[in-house]
Write an enzyme that holds these catalytic residues in place. Structure first.
Site, PDB file in Angstrom:
ATOM      1  N   MET A   1       0.842  -1.200   0.000  1.00 26.30           N
ATOM      2  CA  MET A   1       0.000   0.000   0.000  1.00 26.30           C
ATOM      3  C   MET A   1       0.873   1.244   0.000  1.00 26.30           C
ATOM      4  O   MET A   1       1.772   1.387   0.817  1.00 26.30           O
ATOM      5  CB  MET A   1      -0.920  -0.038   1.230  1.00 26.30           C
ATOM      6  CG  MET A   1      -1.751   1.215   1.422  1.00 26.30           C
ATOM      7  SD  MET A   1      -2.918   1.425   0.040  1.00 26.30           S
ATOM      8  CE  MET A   1      -3.005   3.211  -0.032  1.00 26.30           C
ATOM      9  N   GLU A   2       0.520   2.153  -0.908  1.00 24.76           N
ATOM     10  CA  GLU A   2       1.389   3.297  -1.207  1.00 24.76           C
ATOM     11  C   GLU A   2       1.257   4.482  -0.253  1.00 24.76           C
ATOM     12  O   GLU A   2       1.383   5.637  -0.700  1.00 24.76           O
ATOM     13  CB  GLU A   2       1.096   3.768  -2.633  1.00 24.76           C
ATOM     14  CG  GLU A   2      -0.289   4.442  -2.854  1.00 24.76           C
ATOM     15  CD  GLU A   2      -1.396   3.489  -3.299  1.00 24.76           C
ATOM     16  OE1 GLU A   2      -1.301   2.295  -2.981  1.00 24.76           O
ATOM     17  OE2 GLU A   2      -2.355   3.956  -3.947  1.00 24.76           O
ATOM     18  N   ASN A   3       1.025   4.257   1.051  1.00 26.62           N
ATOM     19  CA  ASN A   3       0.925   5.398   1.972  1.00 26.62           C
ATOM     20  C   ASN A   3       2.111   6.331   1.726  1.00 26.62           C
ATOM     21  O   ASN A   3       3.259   5.880   1.647  1.00 26.62           O
ATOM     22  CB  ASN A   3       0.974   4.906   3.413  1.00 26.62           C
ATOM     23  CG  ASN A   3       0.064   3.728   3.629  1.00 26.62           C
ATOM     24  OD1 ASN A   3      -1.130   3.823   3.463  1.00 26.62           O
ATOM     25  ND2 ASN A   3       0.646   2.573   3.955  1.00 26.62           N
TER      26      ASN A   3
ATOM     27  N   HIS B   1       5.941  -0.315  -8.340  1.00 27.71           N
ATOM     28  CA  HIS B   1       4.516   0.038  -8.418  1.00 27.71           C
ATOM     29  C   HIS B   1       4.179   1.080  -7.339  1.00 27.71           C
ATOM     30  O   HIS B   1       3.590   2.128  -7.627  1.00 27.71           O
ATOM     31  CB  HIS B   1       3.685  -1.239  -8.227  1.00 27.71           C
ATOM     32  CG  HIS B   1       2.215  -1.029  -8.222  1.00 27.71           C
ATOM     33  ND1 HIS B   1       1.414  -1.409  -9.269  1.00 27.71           N
ATOM     34  CD2 HIS B   1       1.371  -0.491  -7.310  1.00 27.71           C
ATOM     35  CE1 HIS B   1       0.168  -1.113  -9.000  1.00 27.71           C
ATOM     36  NE2 HIS B   1       0.110  -0.548  -7.801  1.00 27.71           N
ATOM     37  N   GLU B   2       4.561   0.793  -6.117  1.00 26.12           N
ATOM     38  CA  GLU B   2       4.182   1.703  -5.020  1.00 26.12           C
ATOM     39  C   GLU B   2       4.929   3.028  -5.128  1.00 26.12           C
ATOM     40  O   GLU B   2       4.364   4.090  -4.849  1.00 26.12           O
ATOM     41  CB  GLU B   2       4.414   1.053  -3.659  1.00 26.12           C
ATOM     42  CG  GLU B   2       3.742  -0.315  -3.445  1.00 26.12           C
ATOM     43  CD  GLU B   2       2.258  -0.361  -3.808  1.00 26.12           C
ATOM     44  OE1 GLU B   2       1.596   0.689  -3.792  1.00 26.12           O
ATOM     45  OE2 GLU B   2       1.769  -1.477  -4.132  1.00 26.12           O
TER      46      GLU B   2
ATOM     47  N   HIS C   1       3.257   5.329  -7.474  1.00 27.92           N
ATOM     48  CA  HIS C   1       2.096   6.006  -6.870  1.00 27.92           C
ATOM     49  C   HIS C   1       2.484   7.269  -6.114  1.00 27.92           C
ATOM     50  O   HIS C   1       1.629   8.127  -5.881  1.00 27.92           O
ATOM     51  CB  HIS C   1       1.400   5.078  -5.868  1.00 27.92           C
ATOM     52  CG  HIS C   1       0.438   4.092  -6.457  1.00 27.92           C
ATOM     53  ND1 HIS C   1      -0.535   4.436  -7.356  1.00 27.92           N
ATOM     54  CD2 HIS C   1       0.264   2.766  -6.212  1.00 27.92           C
ATOM     55  CE1 HIS C   1      -1.265   3.360  -7.659  1.00 27.92           C
ATOM     56  NE2 HIS C   1      -0.791   2.327  -6.982  1.00 27.92           N
TER      57      HIS C   1
HETATM   58  N1  BES Z   1      -3.285   0.705  -3.669  1.00 27.61           N
HETATM   59  C1  BES Z   1      -2.982  -0.670  -3.801  1.00 27.61           C
HETATM   60  C2  BES Z   1      -3.262  -1.473  -2.567  1.00 27.61           C
HETATM   61  C3  BES Z   1      -4.724  -1.732  -2.301  1.00 27.61           C
HETATM   62  C4  BES Z   1      -5.407  -2.637  -3.044  1.00 27.61           C
HETATM   63  C5  BES Z   1      -5.390  -1.067  -1.312  1.00 27.61           C
HETATM   64  C6  BES Z   1      -6.743  -2.866  -2.815  1.00 27.61           C
HETATM   65  C7  BES Z   1      -6.722  -1.276  -1.085  1.00 27.61           C
HETATM   66  C8  BES Z   1      -7.413  -2.185  -1.836  1.00 27.61           C
HETATM   67  C9  BES Z   1      -1.526  -0.867  -4.174  1.00 27.61           C
HETATM   68  O1  BES Z   1      -0.943   0.177  -4.853  1.00 27.61           O
HETATM   69  C10 BES Z   1      -1.495  -2.045  -5.084  1.00 27.61           C
HETATM   70  O2  BES Z   1      -1.975  -1.945  -6.169  1.00 27.61           O
HETATM   71  N2  BES Z   1      -0.941  -3.150  -4.640  1.00 27.61           N
HETATM   72  C11 BES Z   1      -0.889  -4.353  -5.412  1.00 27.61           C
HETATM   73  C12 BES Z   1       0.493  -4.625  -5.883  1.00 27.61           C
HETATM   74  C13 BES Z   1       0.752  -4.343  -7.292  1.00 27.61           C
HETATM   75  C14 BES Z   1       2.157  -4.742  -7.683  1.00 27.61           C
HETATM   76  C15 BES Z   1      -0.247  -4.872  -8.266  1.00 27.61           C
HETATM   77  C16 BES Z   1      -1.303  -5.478  -4.498  1.00 27.61           C
HETATM   78  O3  BES Z   1      -1.548  -5.226  -3.340  1.00 27.61           O
HETATM   79  O4  BES Z   1      -1.339  -6.609  -4.955  1.00 27.61           O
HETATM   80 ZN    ZN Z   2      -1.414   0.319  -6.848  1.00 25.01          ZN
END
Ligand code: BES
Ligand code: ZN
Length: 986
Positions: free
Chosen positions: A373-375, A407-408, A411
């Site tokens: 999660m990109e906090n 990825h993060e 963001h």
């Molecule tokens: N913002 C998401 C995390 C998230 C996902 C928060 C669903 C709340 C609900 C984060 O940036 C993200 O996309 N994480 C992915 C990883 C990515 C490499 C596809 C994940 O958690 O799998």
């Molecule tokens: Zn994401």
């Protein structure tokens, strides 16, 4: 998410003020709970139709976490309130108030209260907001928080910032559960243009529910340890403190955390100071953080732990990796630390924008629902997504770490610095990060060719769902996305993988230079503010105009065809006539699309080559067009969509297909490797849609006996997975196994050779993957030598206690050995799993444990998935899905999920990804009328409980099952005949 209408666990309400008799009060909590709740909380009603009279007192059902006592939602007419248009019954905030800054102090307790057994946090916060429209109502988000009545007898206090303007007093205050508000009715109006402070004191439960401010646990040196951590996205900041919890309500946050000595507190800002503070005779620490940048609530984070860290500095930015002490000491954070700086620098250059914070913390949390999660300034990860240990982690674990960090970090600009106004545009945020994660990872590991993998991981993956009539467009209307469950549902393959695919296509046809230029001005214009997705098109168009590249259509017109209608085209090239046409590609040709507002035509960029020679890009801007250059004569072949940069499939006239196939068989190297993977994937899917014969698709696999590259093999395996799912319970299975064993044996022998009889590991990244593919398929198809090898390696480990299996090969070796073995092997793996100190090793075992052929072990394992002392909640649904991958486990898992649905839904509903995966997983083999009926029944039986973020997945599964039934009926005999014929003719 999605628990909706009932409260699971009690949290005390009155009397808790930071620093005032806290412990004694906690004990009093449970006593006063039921009386106070009646005053504090308006009776929950059916989501969407709520109206609540704040003066009515009702008793909420007794809280319980037992599945069998879950109160059934009421559908009795006399308990359903009439629909209301009261502002507090709407999910979106009114525009009347605009926050500017918050002061938040939180004190999480890392020990349970002795009497109630609960972990709690207390806090107080004040928010300064400006009144933008005169109003006598304050709505501020708040969920599962209980408020202390202040000296005014209300849940909050309001003061005016400007002493010349008096703040009205609060007439009434209550909690609106369904829409998650603290509601304050005032006895006079707030004045437009004036600022006010709103102060409140509250208590919440630090539950193990993976959302909001929550608790994670782990064992270190035999001691059970607790950490307090957060996951706010999308709508759980309101579980930590009262806030205007919408992404456009950006503000500056002044955070303070109170915590025990010996623990560290972290937040988005840098620690400013940590001082001693005595509360009720307890000697504690108070850590104050630097104020944040102007930001959205969903990006906040607060963490208290006794973790340690490693750090370095690039330019002006302090980079730290935090994790359990033993993990950091073992060097598991080193890889992430080494890669973060270069990736951060890469994005600074890519966006032409410097990282605005003084620090970038990344932390591995033992219980974490998503991957990461990109906090802003404090990115949280699952342990497997951040920690790397050479002795335990595979190449694929390593790649995941690099790409997820990229990825993060992406963001930090795209999402955090510039935020989409509302969740309906989530696809742009996640799709963008999912595209550029490959660019960041490529920078960090330039030898891996990782950018190619987007085709398997995203484009092919999402083609499968976007070819169903139950798919949906990338873009949704703002008004259609209101409830938290609707927001959660957006975190799906369409947003992530289709988003990534169409942005990659866009970047390629604009050229990366123009794409980056548009991004830079977009980020500059909207920094610390919000945007909508069309703002990006505007900036890309400006870049197009400035650089003078030639585009027939405005960026917006081109992109509208990909973003505003669901699905994608199959482009058909007739190399006899040069006619190129497009059709909406549907996996089930008999299914009907019921969204008439779209014409299902796209503006398609077609890259192509003739017999290995690359040609100029052409645009298909109509339903059909003629390109004389695409005519082929003699043995010439045409191949389109080079490197699968376009988001579409390609079909050809039969002659061209035959020439491509003979090209594959004679000199496959003439066709780019990604396109070899594409030919297989397109052919299999065109066959599923009845556009070409299944036999033609099967024919694309014949050349594989000469193929050594990973991508075509993996693409084949992904497609054959469907054949396994449809046929592994039928008479097709045997001949299919014979054929595939025959095809994979040369690859297996090749790797045996290259690795000196499995002693070494291939050098190239993709070869390392393909070695795993070779072993997996060889063992899966029953190649005796492979199975013996797996069993021998596993037995050596059991006998000697020393694991000499290379991390890359562990998943497949464990799975095959456990499948071949019995209770002894299973119990051995289970005990190693329970004691594993490296999360990625635990993950390999957790998936392999589902490979056993013993029904009773599988059933017991399914039971374990709902026992958080055995399987962490974060892993529950994926473990059930692992069981469904096993042909024996499939029906056991389906029975299990059906029997426990409401429990699973309520207890594990915090996550966003999990329900869709779970439902798609347990139903993926469905291919009979009987199974279809069961699925429909399941949908009907649970209409009341709901499916939350899995709602769409239920419909997708029904559609898929219907298509499977037809496909099996039409193809089984052909396929059987083909495998029988091919398996004997070498
Ligand atoms: N913002 C998401 C995390 C998230 C996902 C928060 C669903 C709340 C609900 C984060 O940036 C993200 O996309 N994480 C992915 C990883 C990515 C490499 C596809 C994940 O958690 O799998
Ligand atoms: Zn994401």
């Amino acid at each position: 998410m999605g628990t909706g209408y009932y409260i699971r666990k009690p949290v005390g309400i009155v009397g808790i003020i930071l620093g005032a008799g806290a412990l004694a009060t906690i004990i009093a909590l449970s006593v006063v709970y039921s009386q106070e709740k009646a005053k504090n909380i308006v009776p929950p009603t059916d989501a969407g139709t709520t109206t609540s009279n704040p003066h009515v007192t009702t008793t909420t059902p007794a809280p319980s976490n037992k599945p069998w006592t879950t109160p059934a939602p009421s559908n009795k007419p006399w308990t359903t309130p009439a629909p209301s248009n009261k502002p507090w019954d709407k999910y979106r905030l009114p525009n009347s108030l605009v926050p500017d800054n918050y002061n938040v102090t939180l004190w999480p307790r890392l020990t349970a209260d002795l009497t109630t057994g609960l972990y709690i946090f207390t806090g107080h916060s004040s928010v300064e907001f400006e009144c933008a429209e005169e109003t006598d109502l304050i709505l501020i988000h708040s969920n599962k928080l209980n408020y202390t009545k202040l000296d005014n007898g209300k849940f909050a206090r309001l003061v005016s910032v400007n002493s010349a303007v008096k703040a009205p007093s609060i007439k009434d205050s209550w909690l609106q559960n369904v829409t998650q508000y603290l509601v304050l009715q005032l006895d006079g109006k707030l004045v437009k243009g004036h600022r006010y402070h709103l102060y409140a004191e509250f208590t919440g439960e630090l539950a193990d529910d993976l959302g909001g401010f929550y608790r994670s646990e782990y064992i270190e040196d035999g001691v059970r340890k607790i950490i307090a951590t957060t996951q706010m996205q999308p709508t759980d900041a309101r579980k930590a403190f009262p806030c205007f919890d919408e992404p456009a309500m950006k503000a500056v946050f002044y955070i303070t955390v109170i915590h025990d000595h010996g623990t560290t507190a972290l937040s988005n800002g840098k620690e400013k100071e940590s001082t001693n503070i005595i509360v009720d005779g307890h000697n504690l620490l108070k850590t104050v953080f630097e104020p944040t940048e102007r930001m959205s609530t969903y990006l906040l984070a607060f963490i208290v732990s006794d973790f340690t860290y490693i750090s370095n500095t690039t330019d002006r930015v302090l980079i730290r990796i935090f994790a359990r002490k033993s993990a950091i000491t073992a060097g598991q954070g080193d890889y992430a630390l080494n890669k973060t700086g270069p990736i951060l620098n890469f994005f600074e250059k890519y966006f032409n924008s410097s990282y605005p914070l003084p620090k970038s913390d990344q932390i591995a949390i033992p219980d974490f629902n998503a991957g990461a999660m990109e906090n802003w300034g404090l990115i949280t990860y699952r342990e497997t997504a951040l920690l790397y240990d050479e002795a335990f982690s595979s190449t694929s674990n390593k790649e995941r770490i690099t790409t997820i960090i990229a990825h993060e970090l992406a963001h930090m600009w795209f999402g955090n610095l510039v935020t989409l106004r509302w969740w309906n545009d989530l696809w742009l945020n996640e799709g963008f990060a999912s595209y550029v994660e490959y660019l960041g990872a490529d920078e960090a590991e330039p030898d891996w060719n990782v950018k190619d993998l987007i085709v398997l991981n995203d484009v092919h993956r999402v083609f499968a769902v976007d070819a169903l009539t139950s798919s949906h467009p990338l873009s949704s209307n703002e008004d259609d996305i209101q409830k938290p469950a609707q927001i959660s549902e957006l975190f799906d393959a369409i947003s992530y993988s289709k988003g990534a695919s169409v942005l990659r296509m866009l970047s390629h046809f604009l050229t990366e230079e123009v794409f980056k230029r548009g991004l830079t001005t977009y980020l500059a214009e909207f920094a610390f503010k919000n945007a909508v997705y069309t703002d990006l098109w505007t900036h890309l168009q400006m870049a197009v105009n400035a650089t003078g590249i030639l585009l027939h259509d405005p960026v917006e017109n081109i992109m509208n065809t990909w973003v505003r209608q669901m699905g994608f085209p199959v482009v058909t090239i007739d190399t006899d006539t040069g006619v190129v046409s497009q059709n909406h590609f549907l996996l089930d040709p008999d299914s009907k699309v019921t969204t008439p507002s779209h014409n299902y035509e796209w503006i398609v960029p077609i890259t192509w080559m003739k017999t290995g020679v690359k040609k100029e890009l052409v645009w298909l801007r109509e339903k059909s067009d003629t390109f004389d250059a695409m005519r082929a004569t003699g043995s010439e072949w045409v191949l389109a969509n080079l490197d699968v940069v376009g988001y579409y499939r390609v079909n050809y006239d039969r002659g061209n297909w035959d020439r491509l196939l003979s090209g594959l068989n004679t000199n496959h190297m003439l066709i780019p490797v990604i396109n070899r993977a594409q030919l297989v994937d397109d052919a299999f899917n065109l066959a599923r849609a009845k556009i070409i014969p299944t036999v033609l698709a099967l024919n694309t696999t014949k050349y594989l006996k000469n193929e050594k590259e990973y991508m075509p093999w993996q693409s084949t395996l992904n497609n054959l997975d469907f054949f396994y799912l449809m046929f592994d319970r039928t008479e097709v299975y045997g001949p299919m196994q014979d054929y595939l064993r025959q095809q994979v044996t040369p690859l297996y022998d090749y790797y045996k050779n290259v690795t000196d009889n499995w002693i070494k590991i291939p050098d190239r990244h993709m070869d390392q993957y393909n070695q795993v593919t070779a072993i997996s398929l060889a063992c899966r198809t029953g190649l005796g030598e492979c199975q013996t090898l797996a069993e021998r390696w596993f037995k050596n480990w059991m006998d000697s206690g020393e694991n000499q299996i290379h991390p890359n090969l562990r998943s497949t070796v464990y799975c095959n050995a456990i499948a071949a073995g019995g209770t002894k092997e299973w119990e051995f793996a289970w005990s190693v799993f329970q004691n594993a100190s490296v999360a990625s090793e635990a993950e390999k075992l957790r998936s392999a444990l589902a490979c056993t052929k013993q029904t009773w072990l599988l059933n017991r394992y399914l039971e374990y998935t709902l026992d958080p002392t055995k399987i962490r909640k974060q892993d529950a649904t994926s473990t059930i899905v692992y069981v469904t991958n096993n042909v024996i486990g499939q029906s056991l898992a389906w029975d299990f999920v059906r029997a426990r649905w409401s429990y699973i839904f309520n207890e594990y509903g915090g996550g966003s990804f999990s329900f869709a995966n779970l439902i798609n997983g347990v139903t993926k083999r469905f291919s009979t009328e009987f199974e279809l009926q069961q699925l429909k029944q399941f949908k009907a039986d649970n209409a009341d409980v709901g499916f939350g973020s899995g709602t769409l997945a239920v419909d997708q599964s029904i559609e898929r099952t219907m298509a499977n039934i037809k496909w099996v009926a039409e193809n089984k005999q052909n396929v059987l005949d083909w495998f029988e014929a091919e398996a004997i003719s070498k």
